[in-house]
Design a protein around this motif. Sequence first.
Motif, PDB file in Angstrom:
ATOM      1  N   UNK A  10       0.864  -1.072   0.029  1.00  0.00           N
ATOM      2  CA  UNK A  10      -0.060   0.058   0.122  1.00  0.00           C
ATOM      3  C   UNK A  10       0.901   1.234   0.006  1.00  0.00           C
ATOM      4  N   UNK A  11       0.306   2.408   0.171  1.00  0.00           N
ATOM      5  CA  UNK A  11       1.092   3.542  -0.106  1.00  0.00           C
ATOM      6  C   UNK A  11       2.275   3.787   1.100  1.00  0.00           C
ATOM      7  N   UNK A  12       1.788   3.569   2.144  1.00  0.00           N
ATOM      8  CA  UNK A  12       2.510   3.649   3.391  1.00  0.00           C
ATOM      9  C   UNK A  12       3.621   2.733   3.496  1.00  0.00           C
ATOM     10  N   UNK A  13       3.336   1.382   3.449  1.00  0.00           N
ATOM     11  CA  UNK A  13       4.362   0.245   3.090  1.00  0.00           C
ATOM     12  C   UNK A  13       5.313   0.744   1.989  1.00  0.00           C
ATOM     13  N   UNK A  40       0.167  -0.758  -5.060  1.00  0.00           N
ATOM     14  CA  UNK A  40      -0.922  -1.125  -4.293  1.00  0.00           C
ATOM     15  C   UNK A  40      -1.339  -2.533  -4.687  1.00  0.00           C
ATOM     16  N   UNK A  41      -1.320  -3.342  -3.481  1.00  0.00           N
ATOM     17  CA  UNK A  41      -1.641  -4.734  -3.611  1.00  0.00           C
ATOM     18  C   UNK A  41      -3.121  -4.821  -4.450  1.00  0.00           C
ATOM     19  N   UNK A  42      -3.532  -5.810  -5.034  1.00  0.00           N
ATOM     20  CA  UNK A  42      -4.917  -6.036  -5.748  1.00  0.00           C
ATOM     21  C   UNK A  42      -6.010  -5.931  -4.581  1.00  0.00           C
ATOM     22  N   UNK A  43      -5.801  -6.258  -3.480  1.00  0.00           N
ATOM     23  CA  UNK A  43      -6.778  -6.251  -2.547  1.00  0.00           C
ATOM     24  C   UNK A  43      -6.989  -4.813  -2.028  1.00  0.00           C
ATOM     25  N   UNK A  44      -5.996  -4.000  -2.055  1.00  0.00           N
ATOM     26  CA  UNK A  44      -5.791  -2.609  -1.449  1.00  0.00           C
ATOM     27  C   UNK A  44      -6.719  -1.726  -2.520  1.00  0.00           C
ATOM     28  N   UNK A  81      -2.703   6.057  -6.201  1.00  0.00           N
ATOM     29  CA  UNK A  81      -1.987   5.494  -7.428  1.00  0.00           C
ATOM     30  C   UNK A  81      -0.853   6.758  -7.873  1.00  0.00           C
ATOM     31  N   UNK A  82      -1.133   7.822  -7.831  1.00  0.00           N
ATOM     32  CA  UNK A  82      -0.336   8.851  -8.080  1.00  0.00           C
ATOM     33  C   UNK A  82       0.888   9.008  -6.832  1.00  0.00           C
ATOM     34  N   UNK A  83       0.498   8.619  -5.667  1.00  0.00           N
ATOM     35  CA  UNK A  83       1.704   8.604  -4.651  1.00  0.00           C
ATOM     36  C   UNK A  83       2.784   7.369  -4.934  1.00  0.00           C
ATOM     37  N   UNK A  84       2.180   6.116  -5.521  1.00  0.00           N
ATOM     38  CA  UNK A  84       2.955   5.032  -5.861  1.00  0.00           C
ATOM     39  C   UNK A  84       3.877   5.641  -7.083  1.00  0.00           C
ATOM     40  N   UNK A  85       3.394   6.250  -8.040  1.00  0.00           N
ATOM     41  CA  UNK A  85       4.065   6.624  -9.105  1.00  0.00           C
ATOM     42  C   UNK A  85       5.250   7.585  -8.842  1.00  0.00           C
TER      43      UNK A  85
END
Length: 282
Positions: free
Chosen positions: A56-59, A79-83, A101-105
């Motif tokens: 997830x974003x924090x992890x 983001x995990x599929x369940x997240x 998703x923007x944070x992951x990017x």
Amino acid sequence: MEKSAKAVTPAPPPVPLNVPVADSHTHIDMQDAGVEETLAAAAEVGVTTLIQVGCDLERSRWSARAAAEHDAVWAAVALHPNEAPRLALGEGGWKALDAALEGIAELAARPEVLGVGETGLDHYRTGPEGREAQQYSFRRHIELAKRLDKALVIHDREAHEDVLRILEEEGAPERTVFHCFSGDAAMAEVCAAKGWFMSFAGNVTFKNARPLRDALAAAPPELLLVETDAPFLTPAPYRGRPNAPYLIPYTLRVMAEVKGMTEDALAEHIAANTARAFGYPR
């Protein structure tokens, strides 16, 4: 009481590998030991590189920090599929999913982050109501991996046909990794034809894992990786105890038996494959 005590007792360290390898998928943030202790125990048995995966974003932020601070650690973020459905169907709705998703990017663009994942589809834990969000998130992660030229790390649980369909529709990144490979021999042949990496975890050692070992037998050595998915999927004979990267040799030795290869020969392939899949120097 005896069974309970055994369940929490760490498994003993295996005989060290002669050829150092990488754990291609682990979650140090979910394990009891800290990063330094985890790295030291792994290095003692020949596991010298760890791919730390955020779910997830924090992890994912934690994963990127750990990789930045430790030379032996690289990160994958997603983001995990369940997240994805948890966010999209929650109070924040689809805006929350897009924001995450923007944070992951942003994290994925960092040099210590070599993978986008684990992303994909999970039809085991998420029902039909969450599949739209899962597929939307998966497609966004595929686009991100291609745009940044990072490895795509796929979580595929009881969703083989849909995962393959979406990869075909979107076009898979040049380096695609099926984490904790769960398909059969026929799917292994599909992945091999596409040049996709297949990473096997401790469940390949389980007594009831004949179909998984058949898939491993069908997979070419040039596309094999090994992982713990720790703290989950501890290999036999220590199933049920906490998993950690230092237990990789147990899984690798079973893999070598299935492949009819020497331990050292398979380890050479796995070391080279993991570096090639994630793009780091050996």
